[in-house]
Each structure stands twice: as C-alpha cells, then as structure tokens.
Scaffold this motif. Structure first.
Motif, PDB file in Angstrom:
ATOM      1  N   LYS A  37       0.808  -1.291   0.065  1.00 48.35           N
ATOM      2  CA  LYS A  37      -0.037   0.096  -0.021  1.00 48.35           C
ATOM      3  C   LYS A  37       0.841   1.251   0.048  1.00 48.35           C
ATOM      4  N   LYS A  38       2.237   1.270   0.875  1.00 47.25           N
ATOM      5  CA  LYS A  38       2.928   2.430   0.790  1.00 47.25           C
ATOM      6  C   LYS A  38       3.664   2.593  -0.685  1.00 47.25           C
ATOM      7  N   VAL A  39       3.878   1.617  -1.343  1.00 45.30           N
ATOM      8  CA  VAL A  39       4.374   1.522  -2.546  1.00 45.30           C
ATOM      9  C   VAL A  39       3.449   2.347  -3.649  1.00 45.30           C
ATOM     10  N   LEU A  40       2.002   1.963  -3.600  1.00 44.52           N
ATOM     11  CA  LEU A  40       1.170   2.482  -4.226  1.00 44.52           C
ATOM     12  C   LEU A  40       0.692   3.877  -3.885  1.00 44.52           C
ATOM     13  N   GLU A  41       1.008   4.263  -2.591  1.00 47.56           N
ATOM     14  CA  GLU A  41       0.647   5.620  -2.581  1.00 47.56           C
ATOM     15  C   GLU A  41       1.683   6.503  -2.747  1.00 47.56           C
ATOM     16  N   GLU A  42       3.113   6.243  -2.667  1.00 50.08           N
ATOM     17  CA  GLU A  42       4.133   6.854  -3.149  1.00 50.08           C
ATOM     18  C   GLU A  42       4.297   7.111  -4.665  1.00 50.08           C
ATOM     19  N   ALA A  43       3.815   6.034  -5.013  1.00 52.67           N
ATOM     20  CA  ALA A  43       3.580   6.115  -6.829  1.00 52.67           C
ATOM     21  C   ALA A  43       2.888   7.292  -6.978  1.00 52.67           C
ATOM     22  N   GLY A  44       1.577   7.329  -6.503  1.00 52.24           N
ATOM     23  CA  GLY A  44       0.484   8.211  -6.703  1.00 52.24           C
ATOM     24  C   GLY A  44       1.282   9.501  -6.441  1.00 52.24           C
ATOM     25  N   GLU A  45       1.862   9.749  -5.563  1.00 50.80           N
ATOM     26  CA  GLU A  45       2.304  11.000  -5.129  1.00 50.80           C
ATOM     27  C   GLU A  45       3.550  11.590  -6.044  1.00 50.80           C
ATOM     28  N   LEU A  65       9.290   6.802  -2.936  1.00 51.10           N
ATOM     29  CA  LEU A  65       8.937   5.593  -3.715  1.00 51.10           C
ATOM     30  C   LEU A  65      10.067   4.681  -3.722  1.00 51.10           C
ATOM     31  N   LEU A  66      11.356   5.123  -3.993  1.00 48.93           N
ATOM     32  CA  LEU A  66      12.388   4.182  -4.168  1.00 48.93           C
ATOM     33  C   LEU A  66      12.517   3.456  -2.875  1.00 48.93           C
ATOM     34  N   TYR A  67      12.478   4.335  -1.488  1.00 51.49           N
ATOM     35  CA  TYR A  67      12.669   3.670  -0.185  1.00 51.49           C
ATOM     36  C   TYR A  67      11.441   2.858   0.048  1.00 51.49           C
ATOM     37  N   ARG A  68      10.271   3.036  -0.514  1.00 59.16           N
ATOM     38  CA  ARG A  68       9.184   2.101  -0.276  1.00 59.16           C
ATOM     39  C   ARG A  68       9.155   0.608  -1.228  1.00 59.16           C
ATOM     40  N   VAL A  69       9.834   0.969  -2.240  1.00 59.66           N
ATOM     41  CA  VAL A  69       9.967  -0.230  -3.042  1.00 59.66           C
ATOM     42  C   VAL A  69      11.062  -1.122  -2.373  1.00 59.66           C
ATOM     43  N   GLN A  70      12.196  -0.525  -1.719  1.00 62.39           N
ATOM     44  CA  GLN A  70      13.203  -1.275  -1.180  1.00 62.39           C
ATOM     45  C   GLN A  70      12.781  -2.033   0.103  1.00 62.39           C
ATOM     46  N   VAL A  71      11.785  -1.178   0.706  1.00 65.44           N
ATOM     47  CA  VAL A  71      11.223  -1.768   2.008  1.00 65.44           C
ATOM     48  C   VAL A  71      10.444  -3.435   1.409  1.00 65.44           C
ATOM     49  N   LEU A  72       9.634  -2.990   0.753  1.00 58.82           N
ATOM     50  CA  LEU A  72       8.941  -4.324   0.164  1.00 58.82           C
ATOM     51  C   LEU A  72       9.755  -5.426  -0.203  1.00 58.82           C
TER      52      LEU A  72
END
Ligand SMILES: N=c1c2ncn([C@@H]3O[C@H](COP(=O)(O)OP(=O)(O)OP(=O)(O)O)[C@@H](O)[C@H]3O)c2ncn1[C@@H]1O[C@H](COP(=O)(O)O)[C@@H](O)[C@H]1O
Length: 87
Positions: A37-45, A65-72
């Motif tokens: 969900k965080k990845v999607l949220e940041e992608a939208g931003e 977004l890069l940070y959230r992708v790495q967490v995933l």
C-alpha cells in the motif's frame, strides 16, 4: 547523499539489527500488504508531483518511492541481484 544500492544495504542492516527507533523495522513488521500500500501511495504522489509540482518536489517523492520499493523487496526477501537479472 547515498545511492540506491547503499540505501538497500543500509535497510538490510536495519532489518538484521532491528534498532528500536527505526521506521524501517516498523514498516517491515507491518507486513507485505502494508508495504505494498505504501508503494502505491508513493507512486501516486510521484505521478501528482510530475504533473503539478516542482522538480525538487518530484525528486523528493521519487526518493520516497524508491525507499518504499526497497522496504517491500526486503520484506519479501528479494535482492538487488534478483532484480538486476531483468534489467
Ligand atoms: N529514505 C528514507 C525514507 N523515505 C521515506 N521514508 C519514510 O516515509 C515517510 C514519508 O512518507 P509518507 O508520505 O507516507 O509520510 P507520512 O504519511 O507522514 O508517514 P507515515 O506516517 O505514513 O509513516 C517518512 O516520514 C519516513 O518515515 C523514509 N524513511 C527512511 N529513509 C532512510 O532509510 C534509512 C533507515 O531509516 P530508519 O529505518 O528510519 O532508521 C535512513 O537512511 C533514512 O534516511
């Protein structure tokens, strides 16, 4: 300043050592659904910033977004080498 690979190494180390004040540890413990969900949220931003905001704001949103992708990725155990095979 740090590179994509340096951030990945830093987040991997956070996952290993689990410091109490780490937002990354909290995000990892939240599970893959919350991470996605965080990845999607940041992608939208990122999209909104690209259409309506400054270059600086866009760069900041891309970094998040890069940070959230790495967490995933770390949450699922996917390494940079796993990804680089497809680039
Ligand atoms: N690059 C990042 C980074 N980018 C984004 N974020 C997190 O994402 C948040 C911003 O995203 P949001 O837009 O969702 O903001 P928000 O809604 O206010 O945040 P939440 O309430 O949803 O957490 C920030 O407040 C951080 O919590 C990051 N958190 C950490 N890092 C780096 O990751 C490394 C490890 O950090 P820790 O795990 O916190 O030690 C350090 O080098 C940090 O600089």
């Amino acid at each position: 300043m740090k590179t994509f690979d340096e951030l990945y190494a830093e987040l991997t180390e956070r996952a290993r050592t689990r410091p109490a004040d780490s937002g990354t540890v909290t995000a990892l413990d939240a599970g893959v659904h919350a991470q996605g969900k965080k990845v999607l949220e940041e992608a939208g931003e990122v999209w909104i910033a690209a259409e309506h905001e400054s270059d600086e704001r866009l760069a900041e949103e891309v970094s998040q977004l890069l940070y959230r992708v790495q967490v995933l990725m770390i949450g699922r155990g996917v390494s940079m080498d796993d990804v680089y095979r497809y680039l």
